[in-house]
Structures are given as structure tokens and as C-alpha cells.
Design a protein around this motif. Sequence first.
Motif, short mmCIF file in Angstrom:
data_model
loop_
_atom_site.label_atom_id
_atom_site.label_comp_id
_atom_site.label_asym_id
_atom_site.label_seq_id
_atom_site.Cartn_x
_atom_site.Cartn_y
_atom_site.Cartn_z
N ARG A 144 0.82 -1.22 0.00
CA ARG A 144 0.00 0.00 0.00
C ARG A 144 0.85 1.26 0.00
NH1 ARG A 144 -5.69 0.00 2.41
NH2 ARG A 144 -5.13 2.17 2.62
N SER A 145 1.99 1.23 0.71
CA SER A 145 2.83 2.43 0.75
C SER A 145 3.71 2.56 -0.49
CB SER A 145 3.70 2.42 2.02
OG SER A 145 4.57 1.32 2.00
N LEU A 146 4.12 1.45 -1.10
CA LEU A 146 4.94 1.52 -2.31
C LEU A 146 4.12 1.90 -3.55
CD1 LEU A 146 7.26 -1.59 -1.93
CD2 LEU A 146 7.91 0.81 -1.76
N PHE A 147 2.87 1.47 -3.59
CA PHE A 147 2.01 1.71 -4.75
C PHE A 147 0.69 2.36 -4.31
CE2 PHE A 147 4.63 -2.02 -5.56
CZ PHE A 147 5.30 -1.62 -6.71
N PRO A 148 0.74 3.59 -3.80
CA PRO A 148 -0.49 4.19 -3.27
C PRO A 148 -1.53 4.50 -4.35
CG PRO A 148 1.27 5.81 -3.31
CD PRO A 148 1.88 4.49 -3.67
N TYR A 149 -1.11 4.66 -5.60
CA TYR A 149 -2.05 5.00 -6.66
C TYR A 149 -2.37 3.81 -7.56
CZ TYR A 149 -0.74 9.59 -5.06
OH TYR A 149 -0.51 10.67 -4.28
N ALA A 150 -1.96 2.62 -7.17
CA ALA A 150 -2.23 1.43 -7.98
C ALA A 150 -2.87 0.35 -7.11
CB ALA A 150 -0.93 0.93 -8.61
N ARG A 151 -3.79 0.75 -6.25
CA ARG A 151 -4.48 -0.23 -5.43
C ARG A 151 -5.46 -1.01 -6.30
NH1 ARG A 151 -6.77 2.74 -0.32
NH2 ARG A 151 -7.67 0.67 -0.09
N PHE A 211 -5.88 -4.62 -13.49
CA PHE A 211 -6.47 -5.08 -12.23
C PHE A 211 -5.85 -6.41 -11.81
CE2 PHE A 211 -9.81 -7.75 -10.25
CZ PHE A 211 -9.95 -7.06 -9.06
N ALA A 212 -5.74 -7.34 -12.76
CA ALA A 212 -5.15 -8.65 -12.45
C ALA A 212 -3.69 -8.51 -12.03
CB ALA A 212 -5.27 -9.57 -13.66
N LEU A 213 -2.95 -7.66 -12.71
CA LEU A 213 -1.54 -7.47 -12.36
C LEU A 213 -1.39 -6.82 -10.99
CD1 LEU A 213 -0.06 -6.40 -15.80
CD2 LEU A 213 0.22 -8.59 -14.62
N ALA A 214 -2.27 -5.89 -10.66
CA ALA A 214 -2.21 -5.26 -9.33
C ALA A 214 -2.50 -6.29 -8.23
CB ALA A 214 -3.20 -4.10 -9.25
N MET A 215 -3.45 -7.19 -8.50
CA MET A 215 -3.74 -8.24 -7.51
C MET A 215 -2.55 -9.19 -7.36
SD MET A 215 -7.03 -7.98 -6.46
CE MET A 215 -7.72 -9.57 -6.23
N ILE A 216 -1.95 -9.57 -8.48
CA ILE A 216 -0.80 -10.48 -8.44
C ILE A 216 0.38 -9.80 -7.77
CG2 ILE A 216 0.89 -11.67 -9.89
CD1 ILE A 216 -1.45 -12.25 -11.82
N ILE A 240 4.11 -9.55 -3.16
CA ILE A 240 4.79 -8.79 -2.10
C ILE A 240 4.47 -9.38 -0.74
CG2 ILE A 240 4.85 -6.55 -0.93
CD1 ILE A 240 4.67 -5.26 -3.70
N VAL A 241 3.21 -9.71 -0.50
CA VAL A 241 2.83 -10.31 0.79
C VAL A 241 3.50 -11.67 0.94
CG1 VAL A 241 0.89 -11.22 2.11
CG2 VAL A 241 0.68 -9.03 0.98
N ALA A 242 3.48 -12.49 -0.12
CA ALA A 242 4.11 -13.81 -0.05
C ALA A 242 5.61 -13.71 0.18
CB ALA A 242 3.82 -14.59 -1.33
N ALA A 243 6.28 -12.75 -0.48
CA ALA A 243 7.71 -12.58 -0.29
C ALA A 243 8.04 -12.17 1.15
CB ALA A 243 8.25 -11.54 -1.27
N ALA A 244 7.24 -11.29 1.72
CA ALA A 244 7.47 -10.88 3.11
C ALA A 244 7.28 -12.06 4.06
CB ALA A 244 6.52 -9.73 3.48
N MET A 245 6.22 -12.84 3.82
CA MET A 245 5.98 -13.99 4.69
C MET A 245 7.07 -15.05 4.52
SD MET A 245 1.86 -14.26 4.23
CE MET A 245 1.57 -15.52 5.45
#
Length: 113
Positions: free
Chosen positions: A50-57, A91-96, A101-106
Motif C-alpha cells: 500500500r505504501s509503495l504503490f499508493p495510486y495502484a491499489r 487489475f489482475a496485475l495489481a492483484m498479483i 509482495i505479501v508472499a515474499a514478506a511472509m
Amino acid sequence: MKLPRLSVWAGISLLLLVVIALLYPQQIGVAVFKVSLVTTAGVVGYYLDRSLFPYARPDGYLAEHFHNRYKPLANKNDADIRVNEGYHLVFALAMIRRALIVAAAMLAVGLGA
């Protein structure tokens, strides 16, 4: 009455925690610690996106607010939530992107802990 989402997986997790408690009671603290680390990493990954891509949610590409998803559909073959015309790939790319990013952090926290 319908069970809440992921109830089966929560039950399986609790059952496995009971098995760990019976077989290796000294490991309960370690298991809870690791689960809390990975869960926290997921939250941090989400907010990092969310902080890295604030305009591409991802929800920015939806045709209407996602809270309206429970209204009756005019056509039963229609999508639950419409994406703006021409933005399906974005939209699909933003979801992926968010999922990666979440998977990499985990994964990073899971491998480091």
C-alpha cells in the motif's frame, strides 16, 4: 446456518496444535511464536504494498465500490464485482503484485525465523 469462511482450516490448525501439545508440549511456544511472526509478516507485506504503490491499489480499478457486492445481480451469469472496461489486465496485475509482495514478506520471515 452456514459456517464462516475458512472454518475448516481453522479447525484443522487447532487440531494440529493439539497434536503438537500432546506429542511435544515444550514446542507450543515455538509454534505460536512462528505463526505470529508469519502472520505479522503478512500484514507488514500488505502495508508495504500500500505504501509503495499508493495510486495502484487493486480496488481502484473496480467499476463500483466493492461494498455493493452483495446486492442482487441483474444477470446470474454476471461477475460479482465489475472491473472498469479496459482495465482487466491492470487489475489482475495489481492483484498479483500485491500477492507476491505479501508472499515474499511472509517467506522471508518464515525462512529467517
